[in-house]
Design a protein around this motif. Structure first.
Motif, PDB file in Angstrom:
ATOM      1  N   ILE A   1      37.253 -34.814   5.902  1.00 40.32           N
ATOM      2  CA  ILE A   1      36.293 -35.768   5.733  1.00 40.32           C
ATOM      3  C   ILE A   1      36.490 -37.006   4.978  1.00 40.32           C
ATOM      4  O   ILE A   1      37.039 -37.129   3.910  1.00 40.32           O
ATOM      5  N   VAL A   2      35.619 -38.076   5.098  1.00 42.32           N
ATOM      6  CA  VAL A   2      35.611 -39.212   4.545  1.00 42.32           C
ATOM      7  C   VAL A   2      34.279 -39.505   4.306  1.00 42.32           C
ATOM      8  O   VAL A   2      33.346 -39.361   4.964  1.00 42.32           O
ATOM      9  N   GLY A   3      33.937 -40.458   3.208  1.00 39.61           N
ATOM     10  CA  GLY A   3      32.985 -40.895   2.683  1.00 39.61           C
ATOM     11  C   GLY A   3      32.411 -41.934   3.428  1.00 39.61           C
ATOM     12  O   GLY A   3      33.289 -42.887   4.125  1.00 39.61           O
TER      13      GLY A   3
ATOM     14  N   PHE B   1      29.648 -40.337  -5.700  1.00 36.74           N
ATOM     15  CA  PHE B   1      28.235 -40.207  -4.972  1.00 36.74           C
ATOM     16  C   PHE B   1      28.650 -39.164  -3.772  1.00 36.74           C
ATOM     17  O   PHE B   1      28.166 -39.003  -2.717  1.00 36.74           O
ATOM     18  N   LYS B   2      29.601 -38.294  -4.108  1.00 37.26           N
ATOM     19  CA  LYS B   2      29.990 -37.120  -3.009  1.00 37.26           C
ATOM     20  C   LYS B   2      28.728 -36.603  -2.575  1.00 37.26           C
ATOM     21  O   LYS B   2      28.952 -35.887  -1.495  1.00 37.26           O
ATOM     22  N   ASN B   3      27.817 -36.179  -3.371  1.00 39.26           N
ATOM     23  CA  ASN B   3      26.735 -35.201  -2.755  1.00 39.26           C
ATOM     24  C   ASN B   3      25.336 -36.047  -2.598  1.00 39.26           C
ATOM     25  O   ASN B   3      24.320 -35.612  -2.292  1.00 39.26           O
ATOM     26  N   LYS B   4      25.496 -37.360  -2.515  1.00 35.89           N
ATOM     27  CA  LYS B   4      24.464 -38.561  -2.514  1.00 35.89           C
ATOM     28  C   LYS B   4      24.488 -39.129  -1.207  1.00 35.89           C
ATOM     29  O   LYS B   4      23.603 -39.723  -0.590  1.00 35.89           O
ATOM     30  N   ARG B   5      25.801 -39.455  -0.627  1.00 26.62           N
ATOM     31  CA  ARG B   5      25.973 -40.300   0.580  1.00 26.62           C
ATOM     32  C   ARG B   5      26.537 -39.377   1.435  1.00 26.62           C
ATOM     33  O   ARG B   5      27.058 -38.425   1.279  1.00 26.62           O
ATOM     34  N   SER B   6      26.160 -39.755   2.904  1.00 26.85           N
ATOM     35  CA  SER B   6      26.704 -39.193   3.905  1.00 26.85           C
ATOM     36  C   SER B   6      28.142 -39.464   4.147  1.00 26.85           C
ATOM     37  O   SER B   6      28.846 -40.207   3.736  1.00 26.85           O
ATOM     38  N   SER B   7      28.769 -38.495   5.010  1.00 36.94           N
ATOM     39  CA  SER B   7      30.383 -38.392   5.186  1.00 36.94           C
ATOM     40  C   SER B   7      30.458 -37.961   6.423  1.00 36.94           C
ATOM     41  O   SER B   7      29.708 -37.170   7.189  1.00 36.94           O
TER      42      SER B   7
END
Length: 299
Positions: free
Chosen positions: A174-176, A139-145
């Motif tokens: 960076i953390v998800g 989900f690295k490109n779908k959720r905020s971080s």
């Protein structure tokens, strides 16, 4: 291994108007770096408050940052082909804030908060980058971080957004997370987005917010972990429609500016918060990542 101790002995004070008046407001202090306190749900400091709060200045010259994830080997280790090793194992909060992988320049962190979710194969679900090395999931490109950039301290910038940042210097630590409730200064009640269980049942919260002056607020609300807490209307579990009250209260009373961005980290059985040699909140569930803060020693 050396654990850092700082500002200890003051966090259990019951704050009142006289106490606050005698101290310089953090956001107006050029040397302010990091502080811990507890608040009620209006963001007012109280030793019996249910919200455990860390505020800090990413631009402080005495602070540094790192991300840790659950690995069976050293962080940043590579295989014989020079490829980053990513052999994930389930680890709980305490394991991720201690040990060799939690160190930076042979020091353990002064502060830490749980961050990303973990999948069934023990891999972080979102975007996680530790000092430029990426350990991300589906989900690295779908959720905020949430992240803090590289560069000299005075150039550091905290961000919350979806996916990798366009400016590469921002993709450093960076953390998800998931559940963005502030965007460009606008607050949104995300109860419907979270679903009934995450909104009203699994109410142990872990979150981060950034102000327009660049300060960062970490907050963990964990009423179930503290049987001694005084429960009241202003000191109880946080529902999504209350996030703005507590965060804006914290920002206002500490001269941090206006809340611009905000999002949740993994909640339920995952929240953890550590400050100055003490774990204030610790749950039993394995987590995808932690965000670590270090303070330079005085020697």
């Amino acid at each position: 291994m050396v654990a850092i101790g700082l500002l200890s002995g003051c966090q259990e004070i019951e704050f009142n108007a006289a106490t606050e008046a005698s101290q310089k407001c953090p956001g107006e202090d050029e040397k302010f770096s990091i502080s811990f306190f507890k608040t009620d749900n209006q963001g007012r400091k109280s030793a019996r408050g249910i919200n455990h709060v860390i505020i800090f200045n990413p631009k402080s010259e005495v602070l540094d940052f790192k991300v840790n994830v659950g690995l069976a080997h050293q962080l940043y280790a590579k295989d014989k082909r020079g490829k980053l090793r990513k052999e994930y194992v389930p680890k709980v909060f305490y394991e991720l804030i201690t040990g060799e992988n939690a160190q930076l320049n042979e020091q353990l962190p002064i502060a830490a908060i749980n961050a990303d979710y973990i999948d069934t194969e023990n891999k972080p679900q979102g975007l996680n980058i530790s000092r430029g090395y990426e350990y991300s999931g589906a989900f690295k490109n779908k959720r905020s971080s949430f992240g803090i950039s590289a560069g000299k301290p005075q150039q550091r910038k905290a961000t919350i957004q979806t996916g990798r940042r366009n400016n590469e210097i921002l993709n450093y630590n960076i953390v998800g997370g998931n559940g963005r409730f502030y965007s460009n200064g606008q607050f949104k009640d995300i109860c419907v987005n979270l679903g009934e269980f995450a909104c009203k049942v699994a109410t142990n919260r872990s979150m981060v917010a950034i102000t327009n002056q660049g300060y960062v607020i970490f907050l963990v609300n964990d009423i179930k972990a503290n049987s001694e807490v005084e429960v009241s209307q202003l000191n109880q579990e946080l529902l999504p429609d209350m996030f703005d009250n507590v965060l804006e209260g914290i920002a206002r009373s500490n001269c941090l500016g206006k809340i611009q961005e905000g999002m949740l980290f993994d909640g339920g059985q995952s929240p953890g918060l550590y400050y100055d040699n003490k774990i204030y909140v610790e749950n039993t569930g394995p987590i995808g990542s932690v965000f670590l803060i270090y303070k330079k020693r005085n020697d």
